[in-house]
Design a protein around this motif. Structure first.
Motif: not given
Length: 314
Positions: A207, A209-210, A213, A250, A253, A257
């Motif tokens: 993802t 988000e992963q 991170a 993905e 996104r 970021w």
């Protein structure tokens, strides 16, 4: 093993604590004694090894985009002739790197197969790191940093491809996060890092988000050591089998970021350089190698030419 190096056709013997050879235990590494010859900028360096015994498994960098050669039996490390070398390799075994001193510092490019040079012309040094190195060499505005290509084909930001079993048939390595100490922090005179990864993560279901991170953690590790940390946006790859609409969402996104700039000191917007304005989820055909994932020579050159060299300064 014994080794020799040559620049401009003159063989120079390599020693290890004064000895002509060295035995390297499994999982370890060895550094040669310093060599006294000058290495011209932007040159090819030939390093030859003699392995007196059978080597059942050896460390290898799979994607060299450069031909190497294997000789017949015997020690041919000092040979000036190509006659004994009858077998072609397209990988780099055994040698991890060459440490060249005397410069103002280095830019480390931490990447995947696009940085590794996949689909660039064999033996032509047309990887984007090579083009960037030539740009730095041919200017006087910023220091002429060396460029260290730490691209590994198939590598990912947050998941390991190497299973940790000692001998692996998967050469994509551990994640960018876990190889950061070895491939970035351990490099001599590193000043700036460009992190250009993530397409393999999103193509295989990680993802946004992963990935974010993982990128944030990499930036933090570099900043803790005083490095200038830059991130490159992930390229579009519509048309490649795993570059689905979901994977592209993905990717977008992650890129949003990266462009927002919360973790890195600067952004190389490679996505904007190569995408098709009429269809931003794919590469411009002129830059596409044909597999829709990797840029060809023209696309790789466009990436390198888009870099603001002043942005590399720490």
């Amino acid at each position: 093993q014994e080794a020799g190096a040559a620049a401009r056709g003159t063989p120079v013997p390599v020693s290890f604590r004064g000895a002509a050879g060295v035995e390297i235990p499994a999982g370890a590494q060895a550094y040669s004694d310093p060599l006294s010859f000058q290495v011209p900028a932007d040159t090819n360096l030939l390093v030859s090894f003699h392995l007196p015994g059978t080597v059942p498994a050896a460390p290898v960098h799979r994607l060299a985009q450069q031909r190497s050669y294997v000789s017949g039996p015997g020690d041919h490390t000092a040979d000036g002739s190509a006659v004994p070398y009858g077998t072609v390799l397209t990988s780099w075994p055994l040698l991890t790197g060459v440490d060249v001193g005397g410069g103002p510092g280095s830019v480390v490019l931490l990447g995947d197969s696009i940085t590794d040079g996949d689909k660039s012309t064999m033996d032509a040094n047309r990887r984007w790191p090579n083009v960037l190195a030539t740009r730095l060499l041919n200017q006087h505005v910023v220091p002429r940093y060396g460029v260290l290509n730490q691209g590994i084909s198939g590598n990912r930001v947050v998941s390991d491809r190497y299973p940790g079993d000692g001998v692996s048939t998967d050469t994509a390595g551990v994640s960018a996060f876990y190889r950061f100490d070895r491939d970035v922090l351990a490099q001599t005179s590193a000043r700036t890092v460009v992190v250009f990864e993530g397409v393999n993560d999103v193509r295989w279901g990680t993802t946004a988000e992963q990935v974010i991170a993982g990128l944030r953690a990499i930036a933090d590790r570099g900043h803790a050591r005083g490095l200038r940390m830059l991130a490159a946006t992930i390229l579009p790859c519509e048309g490649e089998v795993r570059c689905t609409a979901a994977a592209d969402a993905e990717r977008v996104r992650v890129n949003e970021w990266i462009r927002s700039g919360p973790a890195f000191d600067g952004v190389l917007d490679f996505d904007a350089v190569v995408r098709d304005p009429a269809r931003p989820s794919r590469m411009l055909p002129a830059y596409d190698s044909g597999d829709h994932l990797h840029p060809g020579d023209a696309g790789l050159a466009a990436l390198a030419e888009s870099v603001d060299l002043r942005g590399l300064l720490r």
